[in-house]
Every structure is written in C-alpha cells, then in structure tokens.
Design an enzyme around this catalytic site. Structure first.
Site, PDB file in Angstrom:
ATOM      1  N   CYS A  10      19.669  -9.532  27.159  1.00 52.54           N
ATOM      2  CA  CYS A  10      20.656  -8.663  27.812  1.00 52.54           C
ATOM      3  C   CYS A  10      22.078  -9.040  27.366  1.00 52.54           C
ATOM      4  O   CYS A  10      22.430  -8.854  26.216  1.00 52.54           O
ATOM      5  CB  CYS A  10      20.479  -8.700  29.326  1.00 52.54           C
ATOM      6  SG  CYS A  10      21.212  -7.267  30.160  1.00 52.54           S
ATOM      7  N   ARG A  15      27.382  -1.677  25.022  1.00 52.24           N
ATOM      8  CA  ARG A  15      27.182  -2.363  26.305  1.00 52.24           C
ATOM      9  C   ARG A  15      26.768  -1.378  27.404  1.00 52.24           C
ATOM     10  O   ARG A  15      27.258  -0.262  27.488  1.00 52.24           O
ATOM     11  CB  ARG A  15      28.463  -3.073  26.749  1.00 52.24           C
ATOM     12  CG  ARG A  15      28.934  -4.171  25.823  1.00 52.24           C
ATOM     13  CD  ARG A  15      30.241  -4.749  26.319  1.00 52.24           C
ATOM     14  NE  ARG A  15      30.064  -5.466  27.574  1.00 52.24           N
ATOM     15  CZ  ARG A  15      31.016  -5.615  28.483  1.00 52.24           C
ATOM     16  NH1 ARG A  15      32.192  -5.038  28.303  1.00 52.24           N
ATOM     17  NH2 ARG A  15      30.793  -6.309  29.577  1.00 52.24           N
ATOM     18  N   ILE A  51      18.011  -3.944  33.080  1.00 46.60           N
ATOM     19  CA  ILE A  51      19.040  -3.977  34.123  1.00 46.60           C
ATOM     20  C   ILE A  51      20.395  -3.820  33.442  1.00 46.60           C
ATOM     21  O   ILE A  51      20.874  -4.736  32.779  1.00 46.60           O
ATOM     22  CB  ILE A  51      19.002  -5.293  34.924  1.00 46.60           C
ATOM     23  CG1 ILE A  51      17.616  -5.511  35.547  1.00 46.60           C
ATOM     24  CG2 ILE A  51      20.081  -5.278  36.007  1.00 46.60           C
ATOM     25  CD1 ILE A  51      17.460  -6.852  36.239  1.00 46.60           C
ATOM     26  N   HIS A  65      14.938  -8.043  30.184  1.00 43.31           N
ATOM     27  CA  HIS A  65      14.831  -9.379  30.766  1.00 43.31           C
ATOM     28  C   HIS A  65      13.380  -9.853  30.774  1.00 43.31           C
ATOM     29  O   HIS A  65      12.676  -9.694  31.773  1.00 43.31           O
ATOM     30  CB  HIS A  65      15.367  -9.368  32.196  1.00 43.31           C
ATOM     31  CG  HIS A  65      16.841  -9.185  32.297  1.00 43.31           C
ATOM     32  ND1 HIS A  65      17.720 -10.248  32.358  1.00 43.31           N
ATOM     33  CD2 HIS A  65      17.599  -8.062  32.344  1.00 43.31           C
ATOM     34  CE1 HIS A  65      18.962  -9.782  32.437  1.00 43.31           C
ATOM     35  NE2 HIS A  65      18.915  -8.463  32.426  1.00 43.31           N
ATOM     36  N   GLU A  97      12.271 -12.749  31.127  1.00 45.40           N
ATOM     37  CA  GLU A  97      12.085 -13.850  32.073  1.00 45.40           C
ATOM     38  C   GLU A  97      11.774 -13.380  33.489  1.00 45.40           C
ATOM     39  O   GLU A  97      11.388 -14.188  34.347  1.00 45.40           O
ATOM     40  CB  GLU A  97      13.340 -14.742  32.085  1.00 45.40           C
ATOM     41  CG  GLU A  97      14.539 -14.176  32.828  1.00 45.40           C
ATOM     42  CD  GLU A  97      15.323 -13.104  32.072  1.00 45.40           C
ATOM     43  OE1 GLU A  97      16.334 -12.637  32.611  1.00 45.40           O
ATOM     44  OE2 GLU A  97      14.921 -12.746  30.946  1.00 45.40           O
TER      45      GLU A  97
END
Length: 203
Positions: A86, A113, A141, A177, A179
C-alpha cells in the site's frame, strides 16, 4: 539458519506483518527473528525487509530524517528482498505523483495515490497472482494504482485492468494488504525463492 526480518515500524500493520513473516518462515522450516525498524542501524542487520502501509508522506519524511532511506536503498542494491504494501509501494516507487513524498526509487513504477477511493470504499477481492496456484484474498484500503511500469519490472497481478502487484528485482510491491489475511503466500513469494507453499487462504 535464522531469517532476520526487519519491519519498518513507522506506521501501518507492523504486528500483522511480523506475524505473517514468522508464519511464512515456519512454512519453509526456517525460524524468523523479526526486528522493528524506527532508527538507522537495523536495516543492515536484516536479510529481508517489510515496508507497511500508512500515510506515505509521513513515512517518507521519517525515513529521510532517520537515515533509514539510504539503508533501504543499499539493501535493495545488494539484491536483498523487500516487500512493500500500500503506502509502502508509493514510498518505494520512482514517482509518486506527489512532491510531498520523497520516494526511495527502488521500484520502477509511477503511482496514482488512493486510486481505489476513500477508506469507506475499501473492499476484498480474489486476485489471480502470477506464481500462486489459487486466487489470493486481496484486501484493498484506499489503495494506490501503478500507472506506469518500467521495462525491468513485472506485473504480478491486476485488478479491473490496472496493476496492483509488481516485482522489480528483489522488490515485491502490492497495492493491497496481504498481512490482513491468514494467507501468507505473498510473503513467501517475496522472500522464499518465489516458491510459496501450498497454503489456502483460509489456513
């Protein structure tokens, strides 16, 4: 042999990345010593690095102020792996399309972005990733999009026709993401000779 992994602990999902790299290392029969990076001097001791998300301008300022940015560049130049996610992708890029972001210039891409909208627009989607046998449960996200890809970089995954995961030498970067799921195959893909174990996303 113990794998020494450094997680840049400025912002983002530091504990989640630490847990993921431990699980990925365990899947390959290798213990992991995870260190949080807040000041210079830790990166040179690490075999692999993780650069989590957060706010890209704040991350880049701290990396510059503490001298961590130069250490990350040297780490990548030595061929050591880096996984950037990200905002970490934005900071790693050649061009963030934002003068407030001091990029590391270790990932030959131009980035847009927050291209996938506001946090309220966040979503999860099954993503086909080059090198993974089954779709990866990607959590987006306020995700950036890779606008332009350099000649030496390889797109690993796209969503809605736009690149969201890329490899450039020892660097793997994702707009999403990895993770935030129980699936550590992206961490494996980044750090373990591109040979992820046969792990399902709900493992």
């Amino acid at each position: 042999m113990t794998l020494t992994a450094g997680v840049v602990a400025v912002q983002g999902d530091v504990s989640e990345h630490a847990a993921a790299i431990r699980r990925a290392a365990d899947a390959h029969g290798q213990p992991a010593d995870v260190r949080e990076i807040r000041t210079a001097g830790v990166v040179p001791e690490c075999d692999v690095l993780l650069l989590p998300g957060g706010e890209s301008t704040a991350i880049s300022r701290l990396l510059d102020r503490e001298g961590i940015d130069a250490e990350i560049r040297s780490h990548v130049a030595a061929g050591k792996p880096l996984l950037a996610t990200c905002a970490g992708l934005i900071v790693s890029s050649t061009d963030a399309n934002d003068d407030r972001v001091e990029t590391l210039d270790v990932l030959d891409v131009t980035v847009d972005r927050n291209a996938f909208g506001r946090q309220v627009d966040s979503f999860e989607a099954p993503l086909d990733v080059d090198g993974l046998a089954d779709p990866f449960p990607a959590v987006f996200i306020r995700a950036p999009v890779i606008d332009e890809v350099g000649a030496d970089a390889t797109v690993l995954a796209s969503w809605d026709g736009r690149p969201v995961a890329i490899r450039d030498g020892p660097v793997v970067a994702t707009s999403f993401h990895p993770e935030l799921t129980a699936d550590v195959r992206l961490h494996e893909l980044a750090f373990f000779d591109r040979t992820p174990s046969a792990q399902a996303g709900d493992a």
